[in-house]
Design an enzyme around this catalytic site. Structure first.
Site, PDB file in Angstrom:
ATOM      1  N   SER A 136      -3.544  -0.653  13.644  1.00  0.00           N
ATOM      2  CA  SER A 136      -3.067   0.281  14.667  1.00  0.00           C
ATOM      3  C   SER A 136      -3.011  -0.377  16.034  1.00  0.00           C
ATOM      4  O   SER A 136      -3.714  -1.342  16.327  1.00  0.00           O
ATOM      5  CB  SER A 136      -3.990   1.502  14.735  1.00  0.00           C
ATOM      6  OG  SER A 136      -4.273   1.987  13.442  1.00  0.00           O
TER       7      SER A 136
HETATM    8  N1  SAH Z   1      -7.228   1.626  11.423  1.00  0.00           N
HETATM    9  C1  SAH Z   1      -6.759   0.515  10.606  1.00  0.00           C
HETATM   10  C2  SAH Z   1      -5.309   0.646  10.231  1.00  0.00           C
HETATM   11  C3  SAH Z   1      -5.014   1.838   9.459  1.00  0.00           C
HETATM   12  S1  SAH Z   1      -3.441   1.786   8.654  1.00  0.00           S
HETATM   13  C4  SAH Z   1      -6.937  -0.791  11.318  1.00  0.00           C
HETATM   14  O1  SAH Z   1      -7.537  -0.786  12.387  1.00  0.00           O
HETATM   15  O2  SAH Z   1      -6.508  -1.817  10.811  1.00  0.00           O
HETATM   16  C5  SAH Z   1      -3.808   3.067   7.516  1.00  0.00           C
HETATM   17  C6  SAH Z   1      -4.582   2.615   6.312  1.00  0.00           C
HETATM   18  O3  SAH Z   1      -4.897   3.799   5.606  1.00  0.00           O
HETATM   19  C7  SAH Z   1      -3.783   1.739   5.373  1.00  0.00           C
HETATM   20  O4  SAH Z   1      -4.501   0.567   5.101  1.00  0.00           O
HETATM   21  C8  SAH Z   1      -3.641   2.607   4.109  1.00  0.00           C
HETATM   22  O5  SAH Z   1      -3.671   1.863   2.913  1.00  0.00           O
HETATM   23  C9  SAH Z   1      -4.856   3.492   4.226  1.00  0.00           C
HETATM   24  N2  SAH Z   1      -4.807   4.745   3.495  1.00  0.00           N
HETATM   25  C10 SAH Z   1      -3.741   5.571   3.279  1.00  0.00           C
HETATM   26  N3  SAH Z   1      -4.120   6.642   2.545  1.00  0.00           N
HETATM   27  C11 SAH Z   1      -5.465   6.484   2.285  1.00  0.00           C
HETATM   28  C12 SAH Z   1      -6.445   7.243   1.579  1.00  0.00           C
HETATM   29  N4  SAH Z   1      -6.146   8.380   0.966  1.00  0.00           N
HETATM   30  N5  SAH Z   1      -7.716   6.794   1.527  1.00  0.00           N
HETATM   31  C13 SAH Z   1      -8.059   5.617   2.125  1.00  0.00           C
HETATM   32  N6  SAH Z   1      -7.173   4.848   2.804  1.00  0.00           N
HETATM   33  C14 SAH Z   1      -5.902   5.275   2.888  1.00  0.00           C
END
Ligand code: SAH
Length: 212
Positions: free
Chosen positions: A52
């Site tokens: 993000s």
């Molecule tokens: N905050 C993170 C980026 C988040 S991107 C950082 O600092 O890098 C969102 C992430 O959520 C992705 O890796 C995606 O695979 C994950 N995601 C999506 N749905 C999810 C779920 N149900 N449970 C866990 N992770 C999930």
């Protein structure tokens, strides 16, 4: 430069700004993106996912109102960057990621850098009930509706910060707070996130096939 941008964006919490200054963001982006590591933008981390934008991480973490020693659940570990920022604010972090490879990479990166983060591979839409209740829960992907299972894992006085799809123009960042057993929600403004995929989100039941 990144800190100046965060202050411009309205981030004022000194502990958070110090935490953001201390976490080496370049360690969380793939080598190809390193020259962009401190630009205020999201970057690709593989598997169609992104780390993000720093301002978005700061807005979410500020809204969590973390106190030293809080137990925080971070849903959507991705690179592990947001989990590291939360840990650097003094919290114990449980972080859950549905794409196993990302979870494994983030776990070893966070351990190597010495952050107090326990990474769990799995669907975070149902939370991690074994470790509940949490003081705060952050969701790093956009949910189609308020994730009730997560709200139920907050202790009284706890905060849940989650982007929720408002309409086809984008998402709205929502904070839910538990007060005397009641849930109070407020909008913190518009935002953009990749979709939350899981049992209580988009494409429920197909999570294990969606990780290419
Ligand atoms: N905050 C993170 C980026 C988040 S991107 C950082 O600092 O890098 C969102 C992430 O959520 C992705 O890796 C995606 O695979 C994950 N995601 C999506 N749905 C999810 C779920 N149900 N449970 C866990 N992770 C999930």
């Amino acid at each position: 430069m990144m800190l100046a941008r965060l202050r411009e964006g309205g981030v004022i919490n000194p502990r958070l700004l110090a935490a953001m200054a201390s976490v080496p963001r370049e360690e969380f982006v793939p080598p190809a993106g390193r020259d962009q590591a401190y630009a205020d933008r999201a970057l690709a981390i593989g598997h169609g996912q992104t780390i993000s934008q720093p301002l978005m991480v700061a807005v979410i973490v500020e809204a969590l109102e973390i106190a030293e020693g809080d137990l925080v659940l971070d849903v959507g570990t991705g690179s592990g960057y947001q989990a590291a920022v939360i840990a650097a604010c003094g919290a114990h972090v449980v972080s859950v990621e549905r794409i196993e490879q990302l979870a494994a990479n983030a776990a070893s990166r966070l351990a190597l850098l010495g952050y107090d983060v326990e990474v769990v591979a799995g669907d975070g839409t149902l939370g991690v009930p074994a470790r509940a209740p949490y003081d705060a829960i952050a969701v790093g992907a956009a949910a189609p509706r308020l994730p009730l299972a997560l709200a139920r894992q907050l202790r009284d006085g706890g905060r849940l910060v989650v982007p929720i799809t408002a309409d086809d123009r984008g998402e709205e960042l929502i904070r839910l707070r538990t007060v005397d057993g009641r849930w109070l929600t407020e909008s913190l403004g518009p935002c953009r996130f990749v979709p939350l995929v899981g049992a209580d989100a988009y494409g429920g039941g197909d999570a294990e096939h969606a990780d290419q």
